[in-house]
Enzyme design. Structure first.
Site, PDB file in Angstrom:
ATOM      1  N   ASP A 130       3.289  -5.359   2.410  1.00 47.68           N
ATOM      2  CA  ASP A 130       2.043  -4.762   2.902  1.00 47.68           C
ATOM      3  C   ASP A 130       2.239  -3.268   3.204  1.00 47.68           C
ATOM      4  O   ASP A 130       1.922  -2.432   2.354  1.00 47.68           O
ATOM      5  CB  ASP A 130       1.532  -5.525   4.136  1.00 47.68           C
ATOM      6  CG  ASP A 130       0.022  -5.439   4.306  1.00 47.68           C
ATOM      7  OD1 ASP A 130      -0.645  -4.833   3.440  1.00 47.68           O
ATOM      8  OD2 ASP A 130      -0.502  -5.978   5.304  1.00 47.68           O
ATOM      9  N   ASP A 131       2.719  -2.945   4.392  1.00 45.24           N
ATOM     10  CA  ASP A 131       2.922  -1.548   4.794  1.00 45.24           C
ATOM     11  C   ASP A 131       4.313  -1.444   5.421  1.00 45.24           C
ATOM     12  O   ASP A 131       4.458  -1.385   6.653  1.00 45.24           O
ATOM     13  CB  ASP A 131       1.839  -1.149   5.809  1.00 45.24           C
ATOM     14  CG  ASP A 131       0.443  -1.292   5.217  1.00 45.24           C
ATOM     15  OD1 ASP A 131       0.062  -0.440   4.398  1.00 45.24           O
ATOM     16  OD2 ASP A 131      -0.231  -2.290   5.546  1.00 45.24           O
ATOM     17  N   HIS A 143       0.879  -1.182   0.000  1.00 36.82           N
ATOM     18  CA  HIS A 143       0.000   0.000   0.000  1.00 36.82           C
ATOM     19  C   HIS A 143       0.907   1.221   0.000  1.00 36.82           C
ATOM     20  O   HIS A 143       1.746   1.365   0.908  1.00 36.82           O
ATOM     21  CB  HIS A 143      -0.873   0.013   1.254  1.00 36.82           C
ATOM     22  CG  HIS A 143      -1.721  -1.215   1.408  1.00 36.82           C
ATOM     23  ND1 HIS A 143      -3.054  -1.238   1.062  1.00 36.82           N
ATOM     24  CD2 HIS A 143      -1.426  -2.467   1.854  1.00 36.82           C
ATOM     25  CE1 HIS A 143      -3.540  -2.447   1.305  1.00 36.82           C
ATOM     26  NE2 HIS A 143      -2.574  -3.213   1.782  1.00 36.82           N
ATOM     27  N   GLU A 156      -7.446 -12.407   6.147  1.00 31.24           N
ATOM     28  CA  GLU A 156      -6.338 -11.841   6.938  1.00 31.24           C
ATOM     29  C   GLU A 156      -6.761 -11.969   8.407  1.00 31.24           C
ATOM     30  O   GLU A 156      -6.162 -12.726   9.166  1.00 31.24           O
ATOM     31  CB  GLU A 156      -6.114 -10.370   6.553  1.00 31.24           C
ATOM     32  CG  GLU A 156      -5.048  -9.664   7.380  1.00 31.24           C
ATOM     33  CD  GLU A 156      -4.934  -8.167   7.027  1.00 31.24           C
ATOM     34  OE1 GLU A 156      -5.841  -7.600   6.398  1.00 31.24           O
ATOM     35  OE2 GLU A 156      -3.900  -7.563   7.425  1.00 31.24           O
TER      36      GLU A 156
HETATM   37  N1  ADE Z   1      -4.652  -1.209   4.340  1.00 31.09           N
HETATM   38  C1  ADE Z   1      -3.337  -1.123   4.498  1.00 31.09           C
HETATM   39  N2  ADE Z   1      -2.844  -2.257   5.001  1.00 31.09           N
HETATM   40  C2  ADE Z   1      -3.883  -3.110   5.137  1.00 31.09           C
HETATM   41  C3  ADE Z   1      -4.021  -4.436   5.587  1.00 31.09           C
HETATM   42  N3  ADE Z   1      -2.992  -5.153   6.011  1.00 31.09           N
HETATM   43  N4  ADE Z   1      -5.263  -4.970   5.603  1.00 31.09           N
HETATM   44  C4  ADE Z   1      -6.304  -4.259   5.197  1.00 31.09           C
HETATM   45  N5  ADE Z   1      -6.227  -3.015   4.773  1.00 31.09           N
HETATM   46  C5  ADE Z   1      -5.025  -2.431   4.729  1.00 31.09           C
HETATM   47 ZN    ZN Z   2      -2.625  -5.167   2.548  1.00 31.33          ZN
END
Ligand code: ADE
Ligand code: ZN
Length: 344
Positions: free
Chosen positions: A286-287, A27, A208
């Site tokens: 992911d982040d 993201h 998740e």
């Molecule tokens: N937005 C950013 N990271 C996320 C994640 N791991 N799960 C859901 N939405 C997200």
């Molecule tokens: Zn994600």
């Protein structure tokens, strides 16, 4: 004093670091490092509710997905101008080059920005400019996947799609993210049908924190071609068999899963079981600014903590390159290079 030779795992992690890889689950707002967030905040005169980048980092003690999202959306609120979106994407892409990423399919969350009055054009203009620059200057192939926030309504998502219409040519696909609990994929059935008719690829976060039924619904109600996370599929044997049979890619993010407390430690992660089941898994960040590492670090820590063989590592990388939405002819030279590096 003589230092001991590197372990097998550390040699494997070095090999993986040098290998070409595809980042399919990142993201862009989640790549915003605290220092850059403060710098952008200063130039836009937006004060973050933390005193310093260090204080913000201290706040990264998440208890679940929602506790992370609350901070993530607050940090993203500094992004306002075309230049801001360019700068965050350019910073990410330079790091990706250093990690030998050859293909990046980048998520962005327009609704987070539109609600603050940021024009769609600033968001997509800045991101697209960084992507074009990365193709030219870094040799990375990159593209954008527009994610809808699942805690909002389908009507709001449809309005966002309308606003994205003039920029259709700059979108590779659409995705679904944000809080999974209480927001099943079926909520967005009509939206995704419309996106598919527009010729956009579709992916969705599912399994998740949410149950395996959300993975099934992402496939059936949304036509998702890839599942982001998907780790809870292991709770449903029939679903695992289907995912294997249909060769559905799962973009798995072990560091994220640990930081968001899906697993207590990395050593508890289900990655070896996913691989043993024959699932089409690849590893992603992911982040990365929030979860402690970009794609090479994700691989390195996973290799150090889990019983992964050389052939597992090769499979993860191959799966990533093969699951990207690019022409097989574009993937081919990278797959060849990957195989040669591993001696296959
Ligand atoms: N937005 C950013 N990271 C996320 C994640 N791991 N799960 C859901 N939405 C997200
Ligand atoms: Zn994600």
């Amino acid at each position: 004093m003589q230092s001991s030779p590197p372990s097998h795992a550390s040699r494997l992690a070095d090999l993986v670091a040098r290998a070409p890889k595809a980042e399919l689950h990142v993201h862009i707002e989640g790549t915003l490092q605290p220092e850059l967030a403060f710098e952008i905040g200063r130039r836009n005169r937006i004060a973050l509710p933390w005193e310093s980048p260090e204080a913000l980092r201290q706040a990264y003690a998440f208890t679940d997905l929602q506790s992370f999202l609350d901070i993530y959306y607050t940090v993203a609120s500094v992004l306002c101008t075309e230049e801001d979106f360019h700068d965050v994407a350019w910073a990410y892409l330079q790091g990706a080059r250093d990690d030998n990423v050859v293909r990046a399919e980048i998520f962005f969350d327009p609704q987070t920005h539109l609600v603050r009055g940021v024009p769609f054009e600033a968001v997509i203009g800045g991101l697209s400019r960084a992507i074009c620059r990365a193709e030219r200057e870094l040799g990375i192939s990159a593209a954008l996947i527009m994610c809808f926030l699942r805690h909002l309504s389908e009507r709001e998502a449809l309005e966002t799609l309308e606003r994205a219409a003039p920029y259709r040519g700059q979108l590779l696909g659409v995705g679904l993210d944000s809080g999974e609990r209480g927001n099943p994929p079926e909520k967005f059935r009509d939206l995704f049908a419309r996106c598919r008719r527009l010729g956009l690829h579709s992916v969705a976060h599912a399994g998740e924190e949410g149950p395996p039924e959300f993975i099934t619904a992402a496939l059936d109600a949304l036509g998702a071609e890839r599942i982001d996370h998907g780790i809870r599929c292991l709770e449903d044997r029939g679903l695992v068999a289907r995912l294997v049979r249909e060769r559905i890619p799962l973009t798995v993010c072990p560091l994220s899963n640990v930081r968001l407390r899906v697993f207590e430690t990395l050593a508890d992660h289900c990655l070896p079981r996913l691989l043993a089941a024959g699932l089409r898994v690849s590893l992603h960040s992911d982040d990365p600014a929030f979860f402690g590492g970009a794609i090479n670090e994700v691989h390195r820590q996973s290799i150090m903590a889990l019983p992964l063989s050389e052939s597992d590592a090769h499979r993860l990388l191959r799966n990533g390159l093969e699951s990207a939405f690019w022409e097989p002819t574009a993937a081919a030279p990278h797959l060849e290079r990957l195989d040669a590096l591993f001696g296959f």
